[in-house]
Design a protein around this motif. Structure first.
Motif, mmCIF file in Angstrom:
data_model
loop_
_atom_site.group_PDB
_atom_site.id
_atom_site.type_symbol
_atom_site.label_atom_id
_atom_site.label_comp_id
_atom_site.label_asym_id
_atom_site.label_seq_id
_atom_site.Cartn_x
_atom_site.Cartn_y
_atom_site.Cartn_z
ATOM 1 N N ASP A 67 0.846 -1.197 0.000
ATOM 2 C CA ASP A 67 0.000 0.000 0.000
ATOM 3 C C ASP A 67 0.880 1.246 0.000
ATOM 4 O O ASP A 67 2.080 1.187 0.298
ATOM 5 N N ASP A 68 0.261 2.366 -0.375
ATOM 6 C CA ASP A 68 1.017 3.613 -0.499
ATOM 7 C C ASP A 68 1.707 3.979 0.796
ATOM 8 O O ASP A 68 2.796 4.538 0.804
ATOM 9 N N ASP A 69 1.040 3.647 1.906
ATOM 10 C CA ASP A 69 1.581 3.989 3.206
ATOM 11 C C ASP A 69 2.944 3.301 3.451
ATOM 12 O O ASP A 69 3.882 3.921 3.942
ATOM 13 N N GLU A 70 3.027 2.051 3.050
ATOM 14 C CA GLU A 70 4.292 1.316 3.231
ATOM 15 C C GLU A 70 5.408 1.973 2.413
ATOM 16 O O GLU A 70 6.538 2.134 2.891
ATOM 17 N N VAL A 71 5.067 2.372 1.205
ATOM 18 C CA VAL A 71 6.067 3.004 0.339
ATOM 19 C C VAL A 71 6.478 4.363 0.924
ATOM 20 O O VAL A 71 7.661 4.691 1.016
ATOM 21 N N GLU A 72 5.473 5.127 1.369
ATOM 22 C CA GLU A 72 5.778 6.446 1.950
ATOM 23 C C GLU A 72 6.646 6.341 3.184
ATOM 24 O O GLU A 72 7.559 7.135 3.397
ATOM 25 N N ARG A 73 6.364 5.334 4.011
ATOM 26 C CA ARG A 73 7.178 5.161 5.228
ATOM 27 C C ARG A 73 8.631 4.843 4.859
ATOM 28 O O ARG A 73 9.556 5.351 5.470
ATOM 29 N N ALA A 74 8.811 3.999 3.843
ATOM 30 C CA ALA A 74 10.183 3.680 3.413
ATOM 31 C C ALA A 74 10.877 4.941 2.889
ATOM 32 O O ALA A 74 12.023 5.238 3.251
ATOM 33 N N VAL A 75 10.161 5.687 2.058
ATOM 34 C CA VAL A 75 10.760 6.893 1.481
ATOM 35 C C VAL A 75 11.110 7.915 2.577
ATOM 36 O O VAL A 75 12.132 8.602 2.490
ATOM 37 N N SER A 76 10.307 7.939 3.641
ATOM 38 C CA SER A 76 10.592 8.884 4.732
ATOM 39 C C SER A 76 11.898 8.542 5.466
ATOM 40 O O SER A 76 12.434 9.366 6.191
ATOM 41 N N LEU A 77 12.405 7.318 5.263
ATOM 42 C CA LEU A 77 13.645 6.907 5.937
ATOM 43 C C LEU A 77 14.874 7.085 5.068
ATOM 44 O O LEU A 77 15.998 6.784 5.500
ATOM 45 N N GLU A 78 14.674 7.564 3.838
ATOM 46 C CA GLU A 78 15.776 7.602 2.875
ATOM 47 C C GLU A 78 17.016 8.286 3.446
ATOM 48 O O GLU A 78 18.113 7.743 3.375
ATOM 49 N N LYS A 79 16.838 9.479 4.015
ATOM 50 C CA LYS A 79 18.001 10.240 4.496
ATOM 51 C C LYS A 79 18.708 9.522 5.627
ATOM 52 O O LYS A 79 19.932 9.398 5.635
ATOM 53 N N LYS A 80 17.900 9.047 6.585
ATOM 54 C CA LYS A 80 18.451 8.366 7.754
ATOM 55 C C LYS A 80 19.278 7.145 7.355
ATOM 56 O O LYS A 80 20.318 6.850 7.938
ATOM 57 N N LEU A 81 18.789 6.418 6.348
ATOM 58 C CA LEU A 81 19.418 5.151 5.989
ATOM 59 C C LEU A 81 20.403 5.273 4.825
ATOM 60 O O LEU A 81 21.072 4.302 4.473
ATOM 61 N N GLY A 82 20.491 6.479 4.241
ATOM 62 C CA GLY A 82 21.389 6.668 3.100
ATOM 63 C C GLY A 82 20.917 5.920 1.869
ATOM 64 O O GLY A 82 21.713 5.567 0.990
ATOM 65 N N MET A 83 19.618 5.651 1.809
ATOM 66 C CA MET A 83 19.056 4.880 0.699
ATOM 67 C C MET A 83 18.113 5.773 -0.099
ATOM 68 O O MET A 83 17.462 6.642 0.461
ATOM 69 N N SER A 84 18.016 5.509 -1.402
ATOM 70 C CA SER A 84 17.135 6.325 -2.219
ATOM 71 C C SER A 84 16.369 5.429 -3.205
ATOM 72 O O SER A 84 16.971 4.576 -3.867
ATOM 73 N N LEU A 85 15.052 5.631 -3.253
ATOM 74 C CA LEU A 85 14.225 4.828 -4.168
ATOM 75 C C LEU A 85 14.554 5.219 -5.610
ATOM 76 O O LEU A 85 14.391 6.376 -5.984
ATOM 77 N N VAL A 86 15.027 4.261 -6.404
ATOM 78 C CA VAL A 86 15.388 4.604 -7.782
ATOM 79 C C VAL A 86 14.407 4.072 -8.822
ATOM 80 O O VAL A 86 14.304 4.609 -9.912
ATOM 81 N N SER A 87 13.695 2.983 -8.504
ATOM 82 C CA SER A 87 12.707 2.523 -9.474
ATOM 83 C C SER A 87 11.659 1.638 -8.835
ATOM 84 O O SER A 87 11.855 1.077 -7.756
ATOM 85 N N ARG A 88 10.539 1.552 -9.539
ATOM 86 C CA ARG A 88 9.449 0.673 -9.133
ATOM 87 C C ARG A 88 8.872 0.102 -10.420
ATOM 88 O O ARG A 88 8.636 0.836 -11.376
ATOM 89 N N ARG A 89 8.682 -1.209 -10.449
ATOM 90 C CA ARG A 89 8.138 -1.839 -11.657
ATOM 91 C C ARG A 89 7.058 -2.833 -11.255
ATOM 92 O O ARG A 89 7.290 -3.693 -10.402
ATOM 93 N N ASP A 90 5.880 -2.706 -11.845
ATOM 94 C CA ASP A 90 4.756 -3.594 -11.545
ATOM 95 C C ASP A 90 4.624 -4.634 -12.640
ATOM 96 O O ASP A 90 4.719 -4.308 -13.820
ATOM 97 N N VAL A 91 4.413 -5.874 -12.231
ATOM 98 C CA VAL A 91 4.401 -6.997 -13.170
ATOM 99 C C VAL A 91 3.216 -7.906 -12.850
ATOM 100 O O VAL A 91 2.846 -8.049 -11.687
ATOM 101 N N VAL A 92 2.644 -8.521 -13.882
ATOM 102 C CA VAL A 92 1.654 -9.578 -13.668
ATOM 103 C C VAL A 92 2.280 -10.879 -14.168
ATOM 104 O O VAL A 92 2.797 -10.939 -15.280
#
Ligand code: SAH
Length: 229
Positions: A168-193
């Protein structure tokens, strides 16, 4: 954006190894419980095909060692190792699982390329900080926990490839909110069936862009039980 098939086609030799891994796991599963998926067709879809979904992202990561965290029966770790040829470490805290994997790896003739580590990702991060160029994880934890576990293991520029069912969007937003703290940055997202035309997968890639701002790893279990966000 949606894709119906993975865009990596195994060679005949790779196909044989993928099939052999699955059949060895189905066999081993009769003796010890490694996975709840027990049938061939279901295994081909939900283990092999699903594992292959993240291969393009793994191939895109910088050169270097690869770790699969919480590998269970070696998914996606063994298929990814077969397809990428990377120096691979399969990590699981349960000795019964890594011991079963050791004999699977041996039977596949891949002991030179694939090793196992019995222990938690947090312990591995104390032993080998910054060691890995790419990490995968499937069905291990939420995105905020995953990027916390992955961050101290990755070298700068290294990539964490997270296999998720529809988050859910909330899970993604929570991860993104940690980017600075963890030195990590979301670079891509790909949806597949997947080929059954109903199973959705989502591949998130986070890059280790700079040093984490907090001391990692936190105490064993904290990342999963008490996520930072
Ligand atoms: N990736 C596999 C297994 C998922 S089940 C698959 O998708 O089929 C999650 C696995 O992670 C279990 O085998 C469990 O033993 C392991 N695990 C859970 N927390 C862990 C941690 N912190 N470090 C290492 N392994 C962990």
């Amino acid at each position: 954006m949606s894709d119906n098939v993975t865009n990596v086609e195994p060679t005949e030799a790779q196909r044989e190894l993928l099939d052999r891994h699955l059949s060895l796991i189905i066999e081993a599963n009769k003796i010890s419980n490694l996975t709840r998926i027990t049938g061939w067709e279901q295994g081909q879809l939900l283990h092999v095909e699903d594992s292959l979904v993240g291969v393009p992202e793994v191939l895109d990561a910088p050169e270097g060692r690869y770790a699969d965290l919480g590998t269970g029966g070696g998914f996606p770790g063994i298929p990814v190792a077969i397809m990428s040829g990377r120096d691979t470490l399969l990590v699981d805290s349960v000795g019964k699982k890594t011991r079963a994997l050791d004999s699977v790896i041996d039977e596949l003739g891949m002991s030179e390329v694939i090793k196992t580590y019995t222990g938690r990702a947090e312990d591995l991060a104390l032993e080998l900080p910054g060691e890995f160029a790419v990490i995968t994880a499937r069905a291990l934890s939420s995105l905020p926990s995953l990027i916390e576990l992955g961050s101290p293991l990755l070298k700068r520029g290294g990539r964490m490839v997270c296999y998720k069912a529809r988050p859910d969007d909330d899970e993604v937003e929570r991860a993104v909110s940690l980017e600075k703290k963890l030195g990590m940055s979301l670079v891509s997202r790909r949806d597949v069936v997947l080929s059954d035309e109903e199973t959705h997968r989502c591949i998130f890639v986070f890059e280790k862009v700079k040093k984490q701002k907090i001391r990692l790893p936190r105490r064993v279990g904290m990342a999963q039980r008490h996520p930072l966000a």
